[in-house]
Design a protein around this motif. Structure first.
Motif, mmCIF file in Angstrom:
data_model
loop_
_atom_site.group_PDB
_atom_site.id
_atom_site.type_symbol
_atom_site.label_atom_id
_atom_site.label_comp_id
_atom_site.label_asym_id
_atom_site.label_seq_id
_atom_site.Cartn_x
_atom_site.Cartn_y
_atom_site.Cartn_z
ATOM 1 N N LEU A 163 -25.384 -21.530 52.828
ATOM 2 C CA LEU A 163 -26.311 -22.439 51.509
ATOM 3 C C LEU A 163 -25.885 -22.106 50.192
ATOM 4 C CD1 LEU A 163 -29.405 -20.776 52.775
ATOM 5 C CD2 LEU A 163 -28.582 -23.148 52.940
ATOM 6 N N LEU A 164 -24.536 -20.658 50.273
ATOM 7 C CA LEU A 164 -23.791 -20.170 48.682
ATOM 8 C C LEU A 164 -22.966 -21.356 48.420
ATOM 9 C CD1 LEU A 164 -24.178 -16.108 48.656
ATOM 10 C CD2 LEU A 164 -24.883 -17.998 47.402
ATOM 11 N N LEU A 165 -22.737 -21.177 49.590
ATOM 12 C CA LEU A 165 -21.512 -22.460 49.864
ATOM 13 C C LEU A 165 -21.773 -23.880 49.405
ATOM 14 C CD1 LEU A 165 -18.678 -21.957 52.432
ATOM 15 C CD2 LEU A 165 -18.487 -21.170 49.922
ATOM 16 N N LEU A 166 -22.699 -24.165 49.833
ATOM 17 C CA LEU A 166 -23.486 -25.354 49.554
ATOM 18 C C LEU A 166 -23.587 -25.637 48.252
ATOM 19 C CD1 LEU A 166 -24.612 -28.379 50.730
ATOM 20 C CD2 LEU A 166 -27.138 -26.993 50.710
ATOM 21 N N GLY A 167 -24.690 -24.413 47.955
ATOM 22 C CA GLY A 167 -24.583 -24.954 46.622
ATOM 23 C C GLY A 167 -23.595 -24.877 45.851
ATOM 24 N N PHE A 168 -23.080 -24.248 45.986
ATOM 25 C CA PHE A 168 -20.890 -23.960 45.083
ATOM 26 C C PHE A 168 -20.651 -25.552 45.117
ATOM 27 C CE2 PHE A 168 -16.883 -23.692 44.401
ATOM 28 C CZ PHE A 168 -16.564 -23.552 43.384
ATOM 29 N N ALA A 169 -20.833 -25.951 45.989
ATOM 30 C CA ALA A 169 -19.658 -27.864 46.329
ATOM 31 C C ALA A 169 -21.093 -28.426 45.512
ATOM 32 C CB ALA A 169 -19.567 -27.858 47.866
ATOM 33 N N LEU A 170 -22.084 -28.276 46.041
ATOM 34 C CA LEU A 170 -23.319 -29.467 44.322
ATOM 35 C C LEU A 170 -22.846 -29.134 43.453
ATOM 36 C CD1 LEU A 170 -26.856 -29.619 47.325
ATOM 37 C CD2 LEU A 170 -25.275 -30.980 47.130
ATOM 38 N N GLY A 171 -22.772 -28.027 43.646
ATOM 39 C CA GLY A 171 -22.356 -27.784 41.264
ATOM 40 C C GLY A 171 -20.765 -28.098 41.271
ATOM 41 N N THR A 172 -19.907 -28.542 42.398
ATOM 42 C CA THR A 172 -18.667 -29.048 42.117
ATOM 43 C C THR A 172 -18.629 -30.244 41.984
ATOM 44 O OG1 THR A 172 -17.991 -26.903 43.165
ATOM 45 C CG2 THR A 172 -16.436 -28.896 42.804
ATOM 46 N N VAL A 173 -19.346 -30.660 43.213
ATOM 47 C CA VAL A 173 -19.482 -32.390 43.208
ATOM 48 C C VAL A 173 -19.802 -33.471 41.791
ATOM 49 C CG1 VAL A 173 -20.833 -33.950 44.331
ATOM 50 C CG2 VAL A 173 -19.416 -32.263 45.490
ATOM 51 N N ALA A 174 -20.622 -32.437 41.308
ATOM 52 C CA ALA A 174 -21.721 -33.098 40.037
ATOM 53 C C ALA A 174 -20.348 -33.284 38.735
ATOM 54 C CB ALA A 174 -22.488 -32.253 39.209
ATOM 55 N N HIS A 175 -19.070 -32.494 39.317
ATOM 56 C CA HIS A 175 -18.459 -33.047 37.799
ATOM 57 C C HIS A 175 -17.051 -33.485 38.339
ATOM 58 C CE1 HIS A 175 -20.435 -30.790 35.302
ATOM 59 N NE2 HIS A 175 -21.551 -29.171 36.662
ATOM 60 N N ALA A 176 -16.681 -33.314 39.879
ATOM 61 C CA ALA A 176 -15.639 -34.046 40.266
ATOM 62 C C ALA A 176 -15.679 -35.524 40.186
ATOM 63 C CB ALA A 176 -15.461 -33.196 41.488
ATOM 64 N N PRO A 177 -14.787 -36.063 40.326
ATOM 65 C CA PRO A 177 -14.467 -37.847 39.883
ATOM 66 C C PRO A 177 -14.834 -38.138 41.443
ATOM 67 C CG PRO A 177 -12.052 -36.617 39.190
ATOM 68 C CD PRO A 177 -13.327 -35.105 40.367
ATOM 69 N N LEU A 178 -14.939 -39.631 42.062
ATOM 70 C CA LEU A 178 -15.732 -40.250 43.382
ATOM 71 C C LEU A 178 -14.685 -39.794 43.827
ATOM 72 C CD1 LEU A 178 -18.093 -41.920 43.726
ATOM 73 C CD2 LEU A 178 -17.467 -43.563 43.627
ATOM 74 N N PRO A 179 -13.280 -39.912 43.866
ATOM 75 C CA PRO A 179 -12.910 -40.532 45.085
ATOM 76 C C PRO A 179 -12.801 -38.933 46.001
ATOM 77 C CG PRO A 179 -11.346 -41.498 43.239
ATOM 78 C CD PRO A 179 -12.984 -40.784 42.951
#
Length: 53
Positions: free
Chosen positions: A8-24
């Protein structure tokens, strides 16, 4: 239980990162996770079939 908390911690980190990552990059990461989950599902199904008898 500890594995679930870490996931769950990694999921929260990943979702936060995805918001700033480029689409590809997001799509590649999603594909990698999808393949990982598919491999896990196949391994689990194979293990359950083997241990039924």
């Amino acid at each position: 239980m500890l594995f679930l908390v870490a996931a769950l911690l990694l999921l929260g980190f990943a979702l936060g990162t995805v918001a700033h990552a480029p689409l590809p990059i997001t799509l590649v990461a999603a594909a990698v996770i999808g393949v990982w989950l598919a491999v896990f599902a196949v391994r689990e199904r194979h293990a359950r079939r083997r241990h039924q008898y």
